[in-house]
Design a protein around this motif. Sequence first.
Motif, PDB file in Angstrom:
ATOM      1  N   TRP A  31       0.848  -1.193   0.000  1.00 31.79           N
ATOM      2  CA  TRP A  31       0.000   0.000   0.000  1.00 31.79           C
ATOM      3  C   TRP A  31       0.877   1.234   0.000  1.00 31.79           C
ATOM      4  O   TRP A  31       1.882   1.302   0.696  1.00 31.79           O
ATOM      5  N   TYR A  32       0.498   2.206  -0.800  1.00 28.63           N
ATOM      6  CA  TYR A  32       1.191   3.481  -0.864  1.00 28.63           C
ATOM      7  C   TYR A  32       0.168   4.589  -0.637  1.00 28.63           C
ATOM      8  O   TYR A  32      -0.861   4.606  -1.301  1.00 28.63           O
ATOM      9  N   PRO A  33       0.445   5.512   0.290  1.00 27.11           N
ATOM     10  CA  PRO A  33      -0.494   6.620   0.470  1.00 27.11           C
ATOM     11  C   PRO A  33      -0.523   7.496  -0.773  1.00 27.11           C
ATOM     12  O   PRO A  33       0.497   7.686  -1.430  1.00 27.11           O
ATOM     13  N   SER A  34      -1.689   8.012  -1.093  1.00 28.43           N
ATOM     14  CA  SER A  34      -1.804   8.851  -2.299  1.00 28.43           C
ATOM     15  C   SER A  34      -1.559  10.319  -1.995  1.00 28.43           C
ATOM     16  O   SER A  34      -1.371  11.111  -2.907  1.00 28.43           O
ATOM     17  N   THR A  35      -1.571  10.697  -0.702  1.00 30.58           N
ATOM     18  CA  THR A  35      -1.270  12.068  -0.302  1.00 30.58           C
ATOM     19  C   THR A  35      -0.479  12.026   1.004  1.00 30.58           C
ATOM     20  O   THR A  35      -0.344  10.964   1.626  1.00 30.58           O
ATOM     21  N   ASP A  36       0.005  13.175   1.440  1.00 28.02           N
ATOM     22  CA  ASP A  36       0.710  13.264   2.722  1.00 28.02           C
ATOM     23  C   ASP A  36      -0.249  13.238   3.903  1.00 28.02           C
ATOM     24  O   ASP A  36       0.183  13.302   5.054  1.00 28.02           O
ATOM     25  N   HIS A  37      -1.533  13.143   3.624  1.00 30.10           N
ATOM     26  CA  HIS A  37      -2.536  13.146   4.678  1.00 30.10           C
ATOM     27  C   HIS A  37      -3.352  11.855   4.677  1.00 30.10           C
ATOM     28  O   HIS A  37      -4.505  11.833   5.110  1.00 30.10           O
ATOM     29  N   GLU A  38      -2.764  10.792   4.180  1.00 31.41           N
ATOM     30  CA  GLU A  38      -3.401   9.479   4.166  1.00 31.41           C
ATOM     31  C   GLU A  38      -2.527   8.533   4.965  1.00 31.41           C
ATOM     32  O   GLU A  38      -1.308   8.530   4.805  1.00 31.41           O
ATOM     33  N   TYR A  39      -3.131   7.738   5.836  1.00 32.96           N
ATOM     34  CA  TYR A  39      -2.373   6.901   6.758  1.00 32.96           C
ATOM     35  C   TYR A  39      -2.892   5.477   6.716  1.00 32.96           C
ATOM     36  O   TYR A  39      -4.043   5.233   6.377  1.00 32.96           O
ATOM     37  N   GLY A  40      -2.040   4.541   7.074  1.00 36.91           N
ATOM     38  CA  GLY A  40      -2.430   3.142   7.084  1.00 36.91           C
ATOM     39  C   GLY A  40      -1.887   2.442   8.306  1.00 36.91           C
ATOM     40  O   GLY A  40      -0.948   2.914   8.948  1.00 36.91           O
ATOM     41  N   VAL A  41      -2.469   1.314   8.628  1.00 35.81           N
ATOM     42  CA  VAL A  41      -2.027   0.482   9.744  1.00 35.81           C
ATOM     43  C   VAL A  41      -1.773  -0.909   9.194  1.00 35.81           C
ATOM     44  O   VAL A  41      -2.633  -1.482   8.528  1.00 35.81           O
ATOM     45  N   PHE A  42      -0.593  -1.430   9.458  1.00 34.16           N
ATOM     46  CA  PHE A  42      -0.248  -2.792   9.061  1.00 34.16           C
ATOM     47  C   PHE A  42      -0.256  -3.669  10.305  1.00 34.16           C
ATOM     48  O   PHE A  42       0.451  -3.390  11.266  1.00 34.16           O
ATOM     49  N   LEU A  43      -1.057  -4.714  10.272  1.00 32.71           N
ATOM     50  CA  LEU A  43      -1.138  -5.653  11.389  1.00 32.71           C
ATOM     51  C   LEU A  43      -0.934  -7.058  10.855  1.00 32.71           C
ATOM     52  O   LEU A  43      -1.396  -7.394   9.765  1.00 32.71           O
ATOM     53  N   GLU A  44      -0.266  -7.880  11.645  1.00 38.14           N
ATOM     54  CA  GLU A  44      -0.129  -9.285  11.270  1.00 38.14           C
ATOM     55  C   GLU A  44      -1.453  -9.994  11.491  1.00 38.14           C
ATOM     56  O   GLU A  44      -2.312  -9.520  12.244  1.00 38.14           O
ATOM     57  N   ASP A  45      -1.616 -11.125  10.825  1.00 37.51           N
ATOM     58  CA  ASP A  45      -2.898 -11.826  10.879  1.00 37.51           C
ATOM     59  C   ASP A  45      -3.225 -12.425  12.247  1.00 37.51           C
ATOM     60  O   ASP A  45      -4.366 -12.759  12.518  1.00 37.51           O
ATOM     61  N   ASP A  46      -2.242 -12.534  13.134  1.00 37.47           N
ATOM     62  CA  ASP A  46      -2.496 -13.110  14.448  1.00 37.47           C
ATOM     63  C   ASP A  46      -2.510 -12.060  15.562  1.00 37.47           C
ATOM     64  O   ASP A  46      -2.427 -12.386  16.742  1.00 37.47           O
TER      65      ASP A  46
END
Length: 84
Positions: A31-46
């Motif tokens: 995943w790549y943010p499309s702006t400097d104001h977009e955020y994401g959270v990466f979590l492992e499946d467990d």
Amino acid sequence: RVSGLEWAHGGKVVRHRVVKGGLIAAVTESWYPSTDHEYGVFLEDDVSVSPFFYAWMKYAVLSYRYGSEEDFMPDIYGVSLYTP
């Protein structure tokens, strides 16, 4: 083929990795943010998170990116809850 997949939930971009990158690259490049104001959270499946996780994460982003001058960190890359 993935490039021919119809996606009804908005636009899509297919990126092809030429060199094998391993698990970390596969996750962080998914995943790549499309702006400097977009955020994401990466979590492992467990991983299980607290019901307060979203509020805490939102508060961290608001504080460090949009908060007071003494808390402002324009180059923040990530916030981790990892404990070894």
